[in-house]
Write a protein that holds these residues in place. Structure first.
Motif, mmCIF file in Angstrom:
data_model
loop_
_atom_site.group_PDB
_atom_site.id
_atom_site.type_symbol
_atom_site.label_atom_id
_atom_site.label_comp_id
_atom_site.label_asym_id
_atom_site.label_seq_id
_atom_site.Cartn_x
_atom_site.Cartn_y
_atom_site.Cartn_z
ATOM 1 N N GLU A 134 0.819 -1.212 0.000
ATOM 2 C CA GLU A 134 0.000 0.000 0.000
ATOM 3 C C GLU A 134 0.853 1.263 0.000
ATOM 4 O OE1 GLU A 134 -4.359 -0.322 1.224
ATOM 5 O OE2 GLU A 134 -3.216 -0.445 3.098
ATOM 6 N N HIS A 151 -6.419 -2.614 -0.970
ATOM 7 C CA HIS A 151 -6.785 -2.122 0.349
ATOM 8 C C HIS A 151 -7.744 -3.086 1.033
ATOM 9 C CE1 HIS A 151 -7.381 0.803 3.532
ATOM 10 N NE2 HIS A 151 -8.694 0.628 3.396
ATOM 11 N N ARG A 154 -6.475 -6.520 3.014
ATOM 12 C CA ARG A 154 -5.650 -6.458 4.228
ATOM 13 C C ARG A 154 -5.888 -7.706 5.077
ATOM 14 N NH1 ARG A 154 -2.942 -2.900 7.400
ATOM 15 N NH2 ARG A 154 -3.007 -3.261 9.644
#
Length: 868
Positions: A134, A151, A154
């Motif tokens: 990221e 994202h 995660r």
């Protein structure tokens, strides 16, 4: 007690024993508590390892800085680690170094093992890799849709499958090279995890070939799932060997490799350090495992006590030296406080590695340094074009080290050191390394000779320059001996304080975990209360334990022959008594009376009467009778004084007599001094005596007490009775005088008469009979007596210290016994405090065991602790 960390060791052992005794009923609620207990157990065990272990030194530097080869050369074990022309270290390697005490001449490898990451650490590593992706995404520009998917991928409680799927789908198509490398690391780690899940958190012994493979990170990528998985062929339990294919497949899961090495004093004298742990860290710019290496380095560095920063002499310092320093500054994930910059910088050592490969023109350097008539100052040496890399290394060391530690810069070359090692007897080198040494031997000889001459010139022209020492030692053996001494001296000077600070920081985290576990245990078992009496008993035990530590410091640690306390007054007294006793021997009076006052020469008269003496004596007697003197009857005794000694043997009986008299004084003084030292603890011991008296009275009020319970209470109170200690010291048997030892220490030769002997040869120098010679002999006798008596004083100290140690050991065994607390509180549970009631539960045990230095009373208010 014996050291600053002993109290933490005792605290940790007590908590582990409490965990071992904690009951388990197998209920679902109990299973929920089990995870918290195991997490706490792991933290306490780590605290115990850190408190008991030696100083750890991390060797850090850029990829291919020569760390592994340097460590091999330091240990005298070429080929120990995975080294070659190409940098290969891909895992943290811990080398536990101990001193060989036999007659060994070469170092010895005693064992190899691999330790795998735990499941929690693997999950944390995956989270780290995701976070790095990221961070790179805005810089290397994947489409917004992919960034949103990244994202959302995660890792969380359900695992990291979405992240692996994202990397498998998009990783190879990413435009940014760094993102592609991180995505590849995710896939490699996941493949290893699927194969090696059963090995997580375990430790396995390794063969030599396996250890070298585990120290590198080969690009092995096995297909996961299905068939006969290699991990399934691993035997359960730690300590078993691991198959080669499993090891190869699971290298990304390795947390560290451990080697146990013994070194003889001839190679490395560890002196007061006794043992060290060297941690070989991977470089941080590996193209295949850079992020994983950074993660592992960060985790291990937070537990490192001190760091050796190795800069590459071919290129000079790079940004990664600062990277490692920044890692040391970072707060740890477990909540330990950050180290201060002062502590960090005092924990650093700096070395310039591969110094033989520093790019220089030997001819030009010789002309500029040695052939020039200009004085060679350090500033001029560092200002030459050919020494630009050296100047950068010195400047980087100045930035990293505090001002007082700049002399710790060492210039090293493993190859120069191995050249010297190859010429040693009994050292075996593999053919590949011998070929490497042969290929550049002429260039190394040329450069070491040049730096040796430069070091001598610099020492003469610029005294005090640290570079002269570093260059001279480099030319001698590649700087290895200097680096060994620096590491050992650093461990001796700073090791105790650094390790104590590290243990204190970790103990603070463990203490917070202890409080949290108490809360969970009490919530699960609300009926298990911890009454104030528990804390009072624990407080009394803690204060008793502390007093025993203070007594050990005073009566055992401080009483060694080289650490005798309060000896100045005693020694001055003994010095004076010995001089007075020897000066009082009657023979000296006769000797000094026979001195020729003009020349100050001694002329001794014989005790035997000559014919002239007898004639003179008869004439004097006849004259006395003629004068009618009244002569008192002397009984026929010769009333003349003793003749002055002309044979050394005449003084030996007096020497023995003084020795025995002085020993009697020493014995009495030594015991009086011990009692005086004990008296300093009287106030604390008397207070403890009363505290145990109150505990005993309350036990008696509750009714019958078991025999073992009563015995333990009375033993603990006995420890606080000053009269018990005083009687023990007074009754301790003295080593006693050894007259044979006195005869052996007699400083005068019995087979040779004094220079003033009547039968001395006529040609003997008459000035040997000067009075100063007699004074010198008397001084030699006094010195010999004092040496004997001081040796006996040391024996007295050892005997008394041994007696004190025996008492303290016995009392500490009673205080620290795992059942002491349970015995003392056994009457507090149940109806009327009946014997045999339930012992303290886990929450109760932990509740009365705060961290050392933070004792609490029943209201959890700090208890003032007097300074020892």
């Amino acid at each position: 007690m014996g050291s600053d960390t002993d109290s933490y060791v005792q605290w940790a052992v007590g908590m582990l024993e409490a965990l071992d005794r904690a009951p388990s009923d197998g209920s679902a609620e109990d299973r929920e508590l089990h995870a918290g207990r195991e997490e706490f157990r792991a933290a306490v065990a780590q605290l115990l390892r850190e408190a008991r272990g030696p100083l750890s030194v991390g060797v850090v530097g850029e990829f291919s800085a020569g760390k592994s080869l340097l460590i091999e050369a330091l240990l005298g074990l070429p080929g120990l680690l995975s080294v070659s022309d190409v940098a290969t270290t891909g895992n943290v390697t811990a080398l536990h170094i101990g001193q060989l005490t036999g007659g060994e001449r070469t170092s010895r490898l005693d064992g190899r093992a691999v330790v795998y990451c735990t499941a929690a650490e693997t999950a944390e590593l995956m989270t780290h890799l995701h976070g790095r992706l990221e961070e790179l995404a805005p810089l290397e520009g994947p489409p917004d849709q992919r960034s949103q998917a990244l994202h959302a991928a995660r890792p969380g409680p359900d695992g990291w499958a979405p992240l692996v799927e994202w990397c498998g789908r998009h990783g190879s198509a990413l435009h940014g090279a760094r993102m592609r490398a991180v995505a590849a690391e995710v896939e490699l780690l996941h493949t290893a995890y699927e194969v090696g899940t059963p090995m997580l958190g375990r430790r396995y012994e390794l063969s030599e070939a396996q250890a070298k493979r585990a120290m590198s990170l080969p690009g092995v990528k096995l297909e996961a799932g299905g068939g006969d998985s290699p991990a399934l062929r691993v035997k359960e339990g730690e300590g078993h060997r691991i198959p080669d294919d499993v090891l190869a497949a699971c290298v990304p899961l390795i947390r560290r490799v451990e080697l146990r090495v013994g070194v003889p004093r001839g190679i490395w004298d560890l002196a007061g350090a006794r043992a060290l742990t060297l941690m070989d860290f991977p470089g941080l710019n590996s193209p295949e495992s850079g992020e994983r290496d950074r993660f592992l380095s960060r985790r291990e560095l937070r537990d490192i006590h001190t760091v050796l920063v190795l800069m590459n002499g071919q290129r000079g310092p790079v940004a990664q030296e600062q990277d490692f320093f920044d890692m040391l500054r970072e707060p740890t994930a477990d909540g330990r406080e950050r180290k201060s910059d002062k502590v960090l910088r005092e924990s650093l050592l700096v070395a310039g590695g591969r110094f033989d490969q520093m790019p220089v023109d030997p001819s030009a350097l010789k002309a500029a340094l040695l052939d020039s008539p200009e004085r060679l100052k350090e500033q001029r040496l560092r200002g030459l074009p050919d020494t630009a890399v050296l100047d950068k290394i010195v400047e980087a060391a100045h930035r990293l080290l505090p001002a007082g530690q700049r002399r710790q810069l060492v210039l090293v070359s493993a190859m120069v050191g191995l050249d010297r090692l190859a010429r040693s007897q009994g050292v075996q080198l593999d053919e590949a390394l011998r070929a490497r040494l042969r290929s550049g031997v002429e260039e190394r000889l040329q450069i070491t000779e040049l730096w040796a001459k430069a070091a001598a010139r610099l020492a003469a022209d610029d005294p005090g320059s640290p570079l002269s020492t570093a260059l001279r030692e480099f030319a001698e053996d590649g700087g290895l001996d200097l680096l060994r001494r620096q590491l050992t001296q650093h461990a001796e000077k700073y090791g105790g304080d650094i390790r104590h600070e590290a243990v204190r920081r970790r103990a603070a985290v463990v203490d917070r975990m202890r409080v949290e576990l108490i809360s969970r245990e009490q919530a699960a078992h609300p009926e298990e209360a911890c009454p104030p009496e528990y804390r009072e008993i624990q407080r009394t035990l803690d204060e008793t334990r502390r007093s025993l530590g203070d007594l050990r410091d005073s009566l055992v640690v401080g009483m060694g022959p080289g650490n005798a306390w309060a000896d100045d007054e005693l020694r001055q007294y003994i010095d004076g008594e010995a001089a007075t006793m020897v000066a009082g021997w009657p023979l000296w009076k006769e000797l000094f009376a026979s001195v020729d006052r003009e020349k100050q020469l001694i002329s001794v008269r014989r005790a035997d009467r000559t014919a002239a003496d007898e004639a003179l004596r008869r004439r004097v007697r006849e004259r006395a009778r003629a004068r009618k003197f009244v002569i008192a009857d002397s009984g026929g005794t010769d009333t003349r004084g003793p003749a002055a000694a002309d044979e050394p043997e005449a003084l030996l009986p007096l020497f023995r007599q003084c020795y025995e008299q002085l020993l009697a004084l020493v014995r009495d003084w030594a015991r009086a001094a011990y009692e005086q030292r004990l008296e300093r603890h009287r106030g604390a011991l008397d207070e403890l005596f009363q505290m145990w008296e109150r505990v005993i009275e309350r036990e008696q009020e509750r009714g019958a007490v078991g025999q073992e319970h009563a015995d333990r209470l009375l033993v603990l109170q006995d420890m606080t009775d000053v009269d018990v200690w005083r009687t023990a010291f007074r009754d301790t048997a003295s080593p006693g005088p050894d007259l044979d030892e006195a005869d052996a220490a007699y400083p005068l030769r019995l087979d040779r008469g004094f220079p003033w002997h009547p039968e001395s040869p006529d040609g003997r120098d008459p000035w040997e009979r000067h009075i100063v010679h007699a004074v010198r002999i008397r001084r030699e006798l006094v010195t010999a007596l004092l040496n004997l008596v001081y040796k006996q004083l040391a024996k007295e100290h050892i005997v008394l210290a041994s007696e004190a140690k025996g008492l303290i050991d016995a009392y500490e065994e009673a205080v620290g016994a795992s059942d002491t607390l349970d015995l003392l509180v056994s009457g507090l549970r149940g109806e009327g405090g009946s014997p045999g009631a339930a012992v303290l539960d886990l929450a109760g045990h932990l509740d009365v065991m705060p961290a050392p230095g933070s004792r609490y009373d029943a209201a959890h208010a700090p208890i003032p602790r007097p300074r020892p």
